[in-house]
Design a protein around this motif. Structure first.
Motif, PDB file in Angstrom:
ATOM      1  N   SER A 189       2.430   6.105  -7.317  1.00  0.00           N
ATOM      2  CA  SER A 189       1.407   6.835  -8.071  1.00  0.00           C
ATOM      3  C   SER A 189       1.867   8.259  -8.349  1.00  0.00           C
ATOM      4  O   SER A 189       2.810   8.773  -7.752  1.00  0.00           O
ATOM      5  CB  SER A 189       0.083   6.852  -7.302  1.00  0.00           C
ATOM      6  OG  SER A 189       0.227   7.549  -6.082  1.00  0.00           O
TER       7      SER A 189
ATOM      8  N   GLN B  80      -8.784   3.854  -3.681  1.00  0.00           N
ATOM      9  CA  GLN B  80      -8.163   2.621  -4.148  1.00  0.00           C
ATOM     10  C   GLN B  80      -7.113   2.119  -3.160  1.00  0.00           C
ATOM     11  O   GLN B  80      -7.025   0.915  -2.887  1.00  0.00           O
ATOM     12  CB  GLN B  80      -7.526   2.855  -5.524  1.00  0.00           C
ATOM     13  CG  GLN B  80      -8.513   3.051  -6.650  1.00  0.00           C
ATOM     14  CD  GLN B  80      -9.375   1.831  -6.882  1.00  0.00           C
ATOM     15  OE1 GLN B  80      -8.887   0.706  -6.839  1.00  0.00           O
ATOM     16  NE2 GLN B  80     -10.665   2.048  -7.112  1.00  0.00           N
TER      17      GLN B  80
ATOM     18  N   GLY C 178      -6.017  -5.560  -2.028  1.00  0.00           N
ATOM     19  CA  GLY C 178      -6.093  -6.064  -3.388  1.00  0.00           C
ATOM     20  C   GLY C 178      -6.856  -7.371  -3.508  1.00  0.00           C
ATOM     21  O   GLY C 178      -7.651  -7.566  -4.430  1.00  0.00           O
TER      22      GLY C 178
ATOM     23  N   ASN D 245      -3.971   2.206 -12.733  1.00  0.00           N
ATOM     24  CA  ASN D 245      -4.073   3.127 -11.589  1.00  0.00           C
ATOM     25  C   ASN D 245      -5.188   2.738 -10.627  1.00  0.00           C
ATOM     26  O   ASN D 245      -5.919   3.596 -10.123  1.00  0.00           O
ATOM     27  CB  ASN D 245      -4.293   4.576 -12.073  1.00  0.00           C
ATOM     28  CG  ASN D 245      -3.063   5.144 -12.735  1.00  0.00           C
ATOM     29  OD1 ASN D 245      -1.947   4.929 -12.260  1.00  0.00           O
ATOM     30  ND2 ASN D 245      -3.242   5.853 -13.836  1.00  0.00           N
ATOM     31  N   SER D 246      -5.321   1.464 -10.373  1.00  0.00           N
ATOM     32  CA  SER D 246      -6.342   0.997  -9.432  1.00  0.00           C
ATOM     33  C   SER D 246      -5.945  -0.360  -8.882  1.00  0.00           C
ATOM     34  O   SER D 246      -5.043  -1.025  -9.390  1.00  0.00           O
ATOM     35  CB  SER D 246      -7.711   0.903 -10.119  1.00  0.00           C
ATOM     36  OG  SER D 246      -7.773  -0.226 -10.964  1.00  0.00           O
ATOM     37  N   ARG D 247      -6.662  -0.755  -7.827  1.00  0.00           N
ATOM     38  CA  ARG D 247      -6.519  -2.123  -7.327  1.00  0.00           C
ATOM     39  C   ARG D 247      -7.202  -3.064  -8.304  1.00  0.00           C
ATOM     40  O   ARG D 247      -7.819  -2.648  -9.283  1.00  0.00           O
ATOM     41  CB  ARG D 247      -7.176  -2.223  -5.947  1.00  0.00           C
ATOM     42  CG  ARG D 247      -6.514  -1.390  -4.876  1.00  0.00           C
ATOM     43  CD  ARG D 247      -5.239  -2.041  -4.390  1.00  0.00           C
ATOM     44  NE  ARG D 247      -4.751  -1.424  -3.159  1.00  0.00           N
ATOM     45  CZ  ARG D 247      -3.952  -2.011  -2.295  1.00  0.00           C
ATOM     46  NH1 ARG D 247      -3.553  -3.255  -2.503  1.00  0.00           N
ATOM     47  NH2 ARG D 247      -3.537  -1.382  -1.217  1.00  0.00           N
TER      48      ARG D 247
ATOM     49  N   LEU E 187       2.542   1.559  -3.463  1.00  0.00           N
ATOM     50  CA  LEU E 187       1.623   2.044  -4.495  1.00  0.00           C
ATOM     51  C   LEU E 187       1.376   3.540  -4.346  1.00  0.00           C
ATOM     52  O   LEU E 187       1.264   4.263  -5.348  1.00  0.00           O
ATOM     53  CB  LEU E 187       0.302   1.283  -4.415  1.00  0.00           C
ATOM     54  CG  LEU E 187       0.337  -0.199  -4.813  1.00  0.00           C
ATOM     55  CD1 LEU E 187      -1.032  -0.832  -4.604  1.00  0.00           C
ATOM     56  CD2 LEU E 187       0.795  -0.377  -6.255  1.00  0.00           C
TER      57      LEU E 187
ATOM     58  N   ARG F 295       0.830  -1.206   0.000  1.00  0.00           N
ATOM     59  CA  ARG F 295       0.000   0.000   0.000  1.00  0.00           C
ATOM     60  C   ARG F 295       0.871   1.265   0.000  1.00  0.00           C
ATOM     61  O   ARG F 295       0.611   2.211  -0.740  1.00  0.00           O
ATOM     62  CB  ARG F 295      -0.924  -0.027   1.234  1.00  0.00           C
ATOM     63  CG  ARG F 295      -1.866   1.164   1.330  1.00  0.00           C
ATOM     64  CD  ARG F 295      -2.896   0.947   2.414  1.00  0.00           C
ATOM     65  NE  ARG F 295      -3.828  -0.124   2.059  1.00  0.00           N
ATOM     66  CZ  ARG F 295      -3.836  -1.315   2.638  1.00  0.00           C
ATOM     67  NH1 ARG F 295      -2.988  -1.600   3.627  1.00  0.00           N
ATOM     68  NH2 ARG F 295      -4.701  -2.232   2.254  1.00  0.00           N
TER      69      ARG F 295
ATOM     70  N   TRP G 212      -1.505  -1.767 -11.106  1.00  0.00           N
ATOM     71  CA  TRP G 212      -1.607  -0.336 -10.783  1.00  0.00           C
ATOM     72  C   TRP G 212      -0.902   0.492 -11.861  1.00  0.00           C
ATOM     73  O   TRP G 212      -1.384   1.564 -12.245  1.00  0.00           O
ATOM     74  CB  TRP G 212      -0.979  -0.075  -9.416  1.00  0.00           C
ATOM     75  CG  TRP G 212      -1.099   1.331  -8.935  1.00  0.00           C
ATOM     76  CD1 TRP G 212      -0.292   2.382  -9.264  1.00  0.00           C
ATOM     77  CD2 TRP G 212      -2.090   1.863  -8.049  1.00  0.00           C
ATOM     78  NE1 TRP G 212      -0.712   3.532  -8.631  1.00  0.00           N
ATOM     79  CE2 TRP G 212      -1.816   3.229  -7.884  1.00  0.00           C
ATOM     80  CE3 TRP G 212      -3.175   1.299  -7.377  1.00  0.00           C
ATOM     81  CZ2 TRP G 212      -2.584   4.058  -7.068  1.00  0.00           C
ATOM     82  CZ3 TRP G 212      -3.951   2.120  -6.561  1.00  0.00           C
ATOM     83  CH2 TRP G 212      -3.653   3.485  -6.410  1.00  0.00           C
ATOM     84  N   ASN G 213       0.232   0.020 -12.329  1.00  0.00           N
ATOM     85  CA  ASN G 213       0.974   0.738 -13.365  1.00  0.00           C
ATOM     86  C   ASN G 213       0.158   0.861 -14.644  1.00  0.00           C
ATOM     87  O   ASN G 213       0.272   1.843 -15.379  1.00  0.00           O
ATOM     88  CB  ASN G 213       2.287   0.005 -13.649  1.00  0.00           C
ATOM     89  CG  ASN G 213       3.130   0.704 -14.690  1.00  0.00           C
ATOM     90  OD1 ASN G 213       3.462   1.886 -14.568  1.00  0.00           O
ATOM     91  ND2 ASN G 213       3.496  -0.017 -15.733  1.00  0.00           N
TER      92      ASN G 213
ATOM     93  N   GLU H  51      -0.029  -6.629  -8.131  1.00  0.00           N
ATOM     94  CA  GLU H  51      -0.709  -5.373  -7.828  1.00  0.00           C
ATOM     95  C   GLU H  51       0.044  -4.178  -8.386  1.00  0.00           C
ATOM     96  O   GLU H  51      -0.556  -3.231  -8.908  1.00  0.00           O
ATOM     97  CB  GLU H  51      -0.890  -5.235  -6.315  1.00  0.00           C
ATOM     98  CG  GLU H  51      -1.964  -6.129  -5.740  1.00  0.00           C
ATOM     99  CD  GLU H  51      -2.602  -5.528  -4.509  1.00  0.00           C
ATOM    100  OE1 GLU H  51      -3.253  -4.477  -4.625  1.00  0.00           O
ATOM    101  OE2 GLU H  51      -2.424  -6.104  -3.425  1.00  0.00           O
TER     102      GLU H  51
ATOM    103  N   TYR I  84      -7.660   8.031  -5.836  1.00  0.00           N
ATOM    104  CA  TYR I  84      -6.481   7.262  -5.465  1.00  0.00           C
ATOM    105  C   TYR I  84      -6.549   6.820  -4.005  1.00  0.00           C
ATOM    106  O   TYR I  84      -6.175   5.704  -3.654  1.00  0.00           O
ATOM    107  CB  TYR I  84      -5.208   8.078  -5.684  1.00  0.00           C
ATOM    108  CG  TYR I  84      -4.762   8.162  -7.126  1.00  0.00           C
ATOM    109  CD1 TYR I  84      -4.870   7.064  -7.981  1.00  0.00           C
ATOM    110  CD2 TYR I  84      -4.217   9.335  -7.631  1.00  0.00           C
ATOM    111  CE1 TYR I  84      -4.447   7.140  -9.294  1.00  0.00           C
ATOM    112  CE2 TYR I  84      -3.783   9.426  -8.949  1.00  0.00           C
ATOM    113  CZ  TYR I  84      -3.911   8.320  -9.774  1.00  0.00           C
ATOM    114  OH  TYR I  84      -3.485   8.386 -11.079  1.00  0.00           O
TER     115      TYR I  84
END
Length: 224
Positions: free
Chosen positions: A34, A208, A213, A115-117, A30, A27, A111-112, A107, A205
């Protein structure tokens, strides 16, 4: 009276600690990974809410080991069988750790891209497994990553997986009772909590990052 901190209790604590450490670091990673920046209040929000969802998912991961511990004897009077059980338990530990680390890596990759779980797109990936695996192998050094994960799992499990040295085994009643509590927690918590608890109208963000996940994937699977 049996010891409640023998094989099962120590190893359940190990699984819980490893899981919570990895999902928390995921977490935080991420959030740093971001493009957005977060205030102190937002960090506090998604770390606290995320921990809440992590704790909801945790019993589902603990349940297989709790059942294993309830079924398999501790072999306190059979050293040879005890050694075999210890080796087998290392395989369990390695499998747990590998699942946690591979999920964390997945994850970051998801995300890359989105941009989310994990969401309904991740569920669709399961439908088109052959195409997805082919694309992943073309885009990422999968063999290198898996080798790296395996090396980490071996090193961590060898150094940290609890070893049992006590002569007295935990009573069957306690072990089955513990498995029952874990099973009840897994059944109840995931059916009374909604994914909308993580909503944040001001920052998508943050919403998320507030999720777990695995929980997000299970929710998308059930509602897709």
């Amino acid at each position: 009276m049996g010891h409640v901190t023998s094989r099962g209790g120590k190893r359940l604590a190990w699984i819980a600690g490893i899981f919570l450490a990895i999902v928390t670091m995921t977490r935080i990673g991420l959030a740093l990974f971001s493009d957005a920046s977060y205030g102190l209040g937002e960090w506090g929000h998604f770390l606290a809410t995320g921990l809440f969802y992590d704790l909801l998912v945790l019993p589902c991961f603990l349940l297989p080991w709790a059942l294993y511990d309830a079924i398999i004897p501790e072999f306190k009077d059979h050293p040879r069988f005890k050694r075999i059980e210890v080796i087998w338990s290392y395989l369990w530990a390695g499998a747990y750790l590998a699942v946690f680390l591979i999920t964390a890596a997945a994850e970051f990759a998801f995300w890359n891209e989105f941009n989310s779980r994990f969401d309904f797109i991740a569920v669709d990936y399961l439908v088109y497994t052959h195409e997805v695996i082919g694309n992943i192998r073309e885009s990422y050094p999968v063999a290198l990553w898996l080798s790296f994960v395996l090396a980490i799992c071996i090193a961590i499990c060898w150094k940290t997986w609890p070893r049992t040295r006590r002569a007295e085994a935990t009573r069957w009643t306690w072990r089955w009772g513990r498995a029952g509590v874990v099973a009840a927690a897994a059944a109840v918590t995931l059916n009374i909590v909604d994914i909308r608890y993580a909503d944040d109208k001001d920052n998508a963000y943050v919403a998320q990052l507030s999720l777990n996940g695995t929980y997000a994937f299970a929710y998308a699977f059930r509602h897709n």
